[in-house]
Motif scaffolding. Sequence first.
Motif, short mmCIF file in Angstrom:
data_model
loop_
_atom_site.label_atom_id
_atom_site.label_comp_id
_atom_site.label_asym_id
_atom_site.label_seq_id
_atom_site.Cartn_x
_atom_site.Cartn_y
_atom_site.Cartn_z
N THR A 45 61.48 34.68 57.67
CA THR A 45 60.68 35.42 58.65
C THR A 45 59.78 34.49 59.47
OG1 THR A 45 60.70 37.33 57.18
CG2 THR A 45 59.04 37.31 58.91
N VAL A 46 59.76 34.75 60.77
CA VAL A 46 58.92 34.01 61.72
C VAL A 46 58.01 35.02 62.38
CG1 VAL A 46 58.92 32.59 63.80
CG2 VAL A 46 60.78 32.36 62.12
N PRO A 47 56.68 34.88 62.30
CA PRO A 47 55.95 33.81 61.62
C PRO A 47 55.94 34.04 60.10
CG PRO A 47 54.39 35.33 62.60
CD PRO A 47 55.76 35.80 63.00
N ASN A 48 55.70 32.95 59.37
CA ASN A 48 55.76 33.00 57.91
C ASN A 48 54.41 33.16 57.23
OD1 ASN A 48 54.71 30.48 58.41
ND2 ASN A 48 55.97 29.44 56.89
N GLY A 50 51.67 31.22 57.98
CA GLY A 50 50.82 30.07 58.24
C GLY A 50 49.90 30.35 59.42
N THR A 51 48.76 29.70 59.44
CA THR A 51 47.82 29.88 60.54
C THR A 51 47.87 28.68 61.47
OG1 THR A 51 45.98 28.80 59.41
CG2 THR A 51 46.26 31.17 59.02
N ALA A 52 47.22 28.78 62.59
CA ALA A 52 47.21 27.68 63.57
C ALA A 52 46.62 26.41 62.96
CB ALA A 52 46.44 28.09 64.81
N GLN A 53 45.71 26.56 61.99
CA GLN A 53 45.08 25.40 61.37
C GLN A 53 45.93 24.82 60.24
OE1 GLN A 53 43.35 28.40 61.82
NE2 GLN A 53 42.50 27.65 63.73
N GLN A 54 46.91 25.57 59.76
CA GLN A 54 47.73 25.10 58.65
C GLN A 54 48.99 24.41 59.17
OE1 GLN A 54 48.25 28.88 56.72
NE2 GLN A 54 46.81 28.33 55.11
N SER A 55 49.46 23.47 58.40
CA SER A 55 50.65 22.75 58.82
C SER A 55 51.93 23.38 58.26
CB SER A 55 50.55 21.29 58.35
OG SER A 55 50.48 21.25 56.94
N TYR A 59 57.28 27.38 62.76
CA TYR A 59 57.62 27.35 64.18
C TYR A 59 56.52 26.59 64.92
CZ TYR A 59 53.92 30.76 64.77
OH TYR A 59 52.69 31.37 64.76
N SER A 60 56.83 26.23 66.16
CA SER A 60 55.81 25.68 67.06
C SER A 60 56.02 26.34 68.41
CB SER A 60 55.92 24.16 67.16
OG SER A 60 57.12 23.78 67.80
N VAL A 61 54.95 26.36 69.21
CA VAL A 61 55.02 26.99 70.52
C VAL A 61 54.78 25.93 71.59
CG1 VAL A 61 53.94 28.69 72.06
CG2 VAL A 61 54.25 29.22 69.63
N ASP A 62 55.65 25.91 72.58
CA ASP A 62 55.48 25.05 73.74
C ASP A 62 55.22 26.00 74.91
OD1 ASP A 62 55.65 23.43 75.98
OD2 ASP A 62 57.38 22.29 75.22
N THR A 168 58.48 39.99 66.27
CA THR A 168 58.08 39.69 67.64
C THR A 168 56.62 39.99 67.92
OG1 THR A 168 60.34 40.17 68.31
CG2 THR A 168 58.70 40.05 70.06
N SER A 169 56.15 41.19 67.61
CA SER A 169 54.77 41.54 67.95
C SER A 169 53.78 40.67 67.19
CB SER A 169 54.51 43.03 67.69
OG SER A 169 54.71 43.33 66.33
N GLU A 170 54.05 40.38 65.92
CA GLU A 170 53.15 39.52 65.15
C GLU A 170 53.12 38.10 65.69
OE1 GLU A 170 52.33 37.81 60.67
OE2 GLU A 170 53.54 39.62 60.87
N LEU A 171 54.29 37.58 66.05
CA LEU A 171 54.37 36.23 66.60
C LEU A 171 53.60 36.14 67.91
CD1 LEU A 171 55.57 33.34 66.62
CD2 LEU A 171 57.56 34.30 67.77
N LEU A 172 53.79 37.10 68.80
CA LEU A 172 53.11 37.08 70.10
C LEU A 172 51.60 37.21 69.93
CD1 LEU A 172 55.60 39.23 72.20
CD2 LEU A 172 55.33 36.73 72.24
#
Length: 177
Positions: A45-48, A50-55, A59-62, A168-172
């Motif tokens: 599942t994406v996102p899994n 993890g938070t923005a502060q965690q490694s 996934y990564s966002v460009d 999708t909604s959680e990722l966005l």
Amino acid sequence: MRKIVIFFSVLLLACGAASCQKADSERPWGSAVIYMPQASYTPYTVPNGGTAQQSNKNYSVDKDAGKVRIFLGIYRAGLEELQAYMVYVSAGTVPLDGTTLLPDGAYTLPSSVSCPDGKRDATFFLTVDIAYLKANADKDFSLPVTISDPTRYALNEKLTTTQVRIDTSELLSKEGL
């Protein structure tokens, strides 16, 4: 009698010397098989979580390119010498229950992945278009990603397909998109 004892003693020593083998700790062990580590998560599942502060995000966002890059990979188990290998990558056509199959135009996936000499693993990406996800924010998507036809070693058949599921909604919302 003494000659018989000496004969058998020499025979036993010769047999013992001939049967010496490497210690188990010096022998290669385990099967040299290739698999996708992410395939052990069903679904992946994406996102899994993890938070923005965690490694540990998967996934990564460009934002500049308008892409989400979902981390996938191959791994070679076993202690044999690490030689280069390559596998083919393909997408399946059957979505997970409760999701919509991610259509061809919404993602890119390499057709093959190579791992160089001296390495066990290689990373590749399922790259998804953010604009497509935004336009379909009310749907969750999935895509089976499979590796096949290795140039060296065998496949662990139980771990050749990763069932990627995009919430999708959680990722966005998590990325502020």
